[in-house]
Design a protein around this motif. Structure first.
Motif, PDB file in Angstrom:
ATOM      1  N   UNK A 272       0.824  -1.213   0.000  1.00 12.38           N
ATOM      2  CA  UNK A 272       0.000   0.000   0.000  1.00 12.38           C
ATOM      3  C   UNK A 272       0.851   1.253   0.000  1.00 12.38           C
ATOM      4  N   UNK A 273       0.264   2.332  -0.532  1.00 11.99           N
ATOM      5  CA  UNK A 273       0.917   3.641  -0.539  1.00 11.99           C
ATOM      6  C   UNK A 273      -0.043   4.696   0.007  1.00 11.99           C
ATOM      7  N   UNK A 274       0.547   5.813   0.425  1.00  7.02           N
ATOM      8  CA  UNK A 274      -0.190   6.920   1.035  1.00  7.02           C
ATOM      9  C   UNK A 274      -0.476   7.982  -0.021  1.00  7.02           C
ATOM     10  N   UNK A 307       1.219  12.059   5.079  1.00 10.86           N
ATOM     11  CA  UNK A 307       1.635  11.972   6.479  1.00 10.86           C
ATOM     12  C   UNK A 307       2.765  10.952   6.655  1.00 10.86           C
ATOM     13  N   UNK A 308       2.739   9.902   5.841  1.00  9.08           N
ATOM     14  CA  UNK A 308       3.773   8.868   5.942  1.00  9.08           C
ATOM     15  C   UNK A 308       4.944   9.251   5.042  1.00  9.08           C
ATOM     16  N   UNK A 309       5.775  10.179   5.509  1.00 10.15           N
ATOM     17  CA  UNK A 309       6.835  10.765   4.689  1.00 10.15           C
ATOM     18  C   UNK A 309       7.816   9.717   4.160  1.00 10.15           C
ATOM     19  N   UNK A 310       8.001   8.636   4.899  1.00  5.81           N
ATOM     20  CA  UNK A 310       8.990   7.637   4.486  1.00  5.81           C
ATOM     21  C   UNK A 310       8.532   6.854   3.252  1.00  5.81           C
ATOM     22  N   UNK A 311       7.283   7.038   2.831  1.00  5.38           N
ATOM     23  CA  UNK A 311       6.766   6.320   1.665  1.00  5.38           C
ATOM     24  C   UNK A 311       6.849   7.175   0.404  1.00  5.38           C
ATOM     25  N   UNK A 312       7.907   7.968   0.281  1.00  9.42           N
ATOM     26  CA  UNK A 312       7.959   8.956  -0.809  1.00  9.42           C
ATOM     27  C   UNK A 312       9.164   8.783  -1.723  1.00  9.42           C
ATOM     28  N   UNK A 337      -4.405   2.044  -2.035  1.00 11.63           N
ATOM     29  CA  UNK A 337      -4.186   3.481  -1.895  1.00 11.63           C
ATOM     30  C   UNK A 337      -4.903   3.941  -0.623  1.00 11.63           C
ATOM     31  N   UNK A 338      -4.169   4.578   0.282  1.00 16.97           N
ATOM     32  CA  UNK A 338      -4.710   4.961   1.584  1.00 16.97           C
ATOM     33  C   UNK A 338      -4.583   6.473   1.763  1.00 16.97           C
ATOM     34  N   UNK A 339      -5.671   7.121   2.105  1.00 18.18           N
ATOM     35  CA  UNK A 339      -5.663   8.569   2.320  1.00 18.18           C
ATOM     36  C   UNK A 339      -5.086   8.908   3.696  1.00 18.18           C
ATOM     37  N   UNK A 340      -4.749  10.175   3.873  1.00 20.38           N
ATOM     38  CA  UNK A 340      -4.275  10.637   5.182  1.00 20.38           C
ATOM     39  C   UNK A 340      -5.339  10.429   6.252  1.00 20.38           C
ATOM     40  N   UNK A 341      -6.609  10.634   5.881  1.00 22.18           N
ATOM     41  CA  UNK A 341      -7.698  10.487   6.844  1.00 22.18           C
ATOM     42  C   UNK A 341      -7.829   9.035   7.303  1.00 22.18           C
ATOM     43  N   UNK A 342      -7.748   8.096   6.363  1.00 22.05           N
ATOM     44  CA  UNK A 342      -7.794   6.674   6.725  1.00 22.05           C
ATOM     45  C   UNK A 342      -6.609   6.305   7.611  1.00 22.05           C
TER      46      UNK A 342
END
Length: 431
Positions: A272-274, A307-312, A337-342
């Protein structure tokens, strides 16, 4: 009793050609196709060694020449709280972080320690060159901690905006130096800086996903799960920035199949990615090996938004032979695909149900599991491994109190700086 180095040869994934390791091989000689290489171990059976401390109990499938102090192996346990929340009967959590009650004592609260202890264990004790690692945060903290504890010269290259990730349980050993790309830069800019530094023979590139030790260190998460459950999981859930951890899980799955005692199936990789930083998700949805076009300006903007900066990572090991695309195809895997809210919702829900805080990247994995359950892509009685790649930071920092130390860059320099100037300024840090 002295440690006996692990025996292995190397295999080029693209063509199956085998060759000897020169000590730090990152690719096959004369390979015409971009490809990862793998370690083929003399020991074909999965045999944890209880005589070795921490992570090194899995050294039979790690390309290490020595053991280092301070490591911890991943800890797998059967979930009750989150499993009930999701209606799952066989949810196993592999936890990499700070939660001493279950035996998890990762000083940096991240599974990146598994990489660092394996990579640094691959280094010969008499290595004179300075190891160079580029990172968006957690990897930098892990390598800095391991190298500081074991007096291994290290240069870290990070984006300045991620400097808050460099917290420790005390000041770093002077053998560790930090350079940063200026504010507004991203992980790829840090890689560009590191590449320039490594043009000088004083420095040794760690190699990222190409380093077999990095992947086989991360792959110990699967070994932990199989040791606990007695079989290969049906599904493996993890958030990905480069995809290296998922590739590592796949590779150890194949070794376990060859062993033959833990079932013969391939667990489905559920990655998954953010959003909005979804370069691999977008590429996989098109079922294409080549990455979708992802201009630098958009990448920096999207990296700042998640929010998950390491996934960039905008140049992940997705397309090459043995990379994440191949891993997903071979295991009939999936990407979410995961949103910041999720992310925030499941970060809070995990802490409520399991009693420990987790990193944003780990929460992306939890959110993807909830999507899979909702879409009936996993069944309630299937064996699921959830790789929690980092957690327990709130507690760790609270317990450290005044001992908590934040590192600062020794040098801030643009990746556009001419290579000779970059090398000269960095070399001065070690004089």
């Amino acid at each position: 009793m002295s440690f006996k180095p692990t025996e292995y040869i190397l295999e080029n994934v693209a063509d199956g050609r085998r060759f000897e390791d020169d000590g730090w091989s990152l690719s096959a000689p004369d390979s015409g196709t971009p490809s990862l290489i793998r370690a083929v171990y003399s020991e074909k059976s999965f045999k944890p060694d209880d005589s070795l401390d921490g992570l090194y109990r899995y050294a039979g499938w790690m390309p290490v020449k020595r053991t280092l102090k301070g490591s911890c192996a991943p800890v797998t346990y059967k979930s009750e709280g989150l499993a009930k929340e999701l209606g799952l009967k066989q949810l196993y959590i592999t936890f990499n972080g700070w939660n001493p009650e279950i035996g998890a004592e990762f000083h940096t609260c991240s599974f990146k320690e598994t990489e660092a202890y394996s990579v640094c264990g691959r280094l010969p004790e008499d290595e004179k060159r300075v190891l160079v690692v580029a990172s968006a945060g957690n990897t930098a903290r892990a390598f800095a901690s391991v190298c500081s504890r074991n007096n291994i010269p290290l240069l870290l290259s990070i984006p300045f905006d991620n400097i808050d990730a460099l917290w420790f349980d005390g000041p770093l050993n002077d053998c560790v130096k930090i350079v940063a790309a200026p504010s507004g830069s991203d992980y790829f800019d840090a890689i560009a800086l590191a590449d320039k530094v490594c043009t000088d023979e004083m420095f040794l590139s760690e190699g990222g996903a190409k380093n077999i030790a990095r992947r086989d260190g991360m792959g110990t998460t699967v070994l932990s799960a199989v040791e606990k459950t007695g079989r290969i999981p049906d599904y493996y859930f993890q958030a990905v920035g480069s995809g290296t951890g998922a590739i590592a899980a796949w590779e150890n799955n194949l070794r376990l199949i060859d062993d033959g005692r833990f079932c013969k199936h391939k667990m489905k990789l559920m990655t998954s990615q953010n959003a909005p930083f979804t370069i691999m998700y977008d590429s996989w949805k098109l079922r294409q090996r080549t990455l979708v076009d992802f201009p630098a300006e958009r990448a920096r903007k999207d990296a700042a938004a998640i929010r998950a900066k390491v996934l960039s990572n905008r140049k992940p090991p997705y397309s090459l032979s043995g990379g994440l695309y191949d891993a997903l195809v071979d295991t009939h895997g999936q990407m979410y695909c995961v949103s910041n809210e999720e992310l925030v919702f499941w970060q809070q829900k995990f802490e409520q149900t399991e009693g420990v805080d987790i990193y944003s990247a780990a929460a992306v994995a939890v959110a993807s599991l909830s999507q899979a359950v909702r879409n009936r892509e996993v069944m309630s009685d299937e064996l699921i491994m959830l790789n929690i790649t980092g957690g327990g930071e709130k507690r760790a920092k609270r317990e450290l109190g005044s001992a908590l130390h934040y590192a600062a860059p020794d040098l801030i320099i643009s990746p556009d700086t001419d290579t000779p100037d970059v090398v000269s300024q960095v070399k001065n840090l070690f004089l």
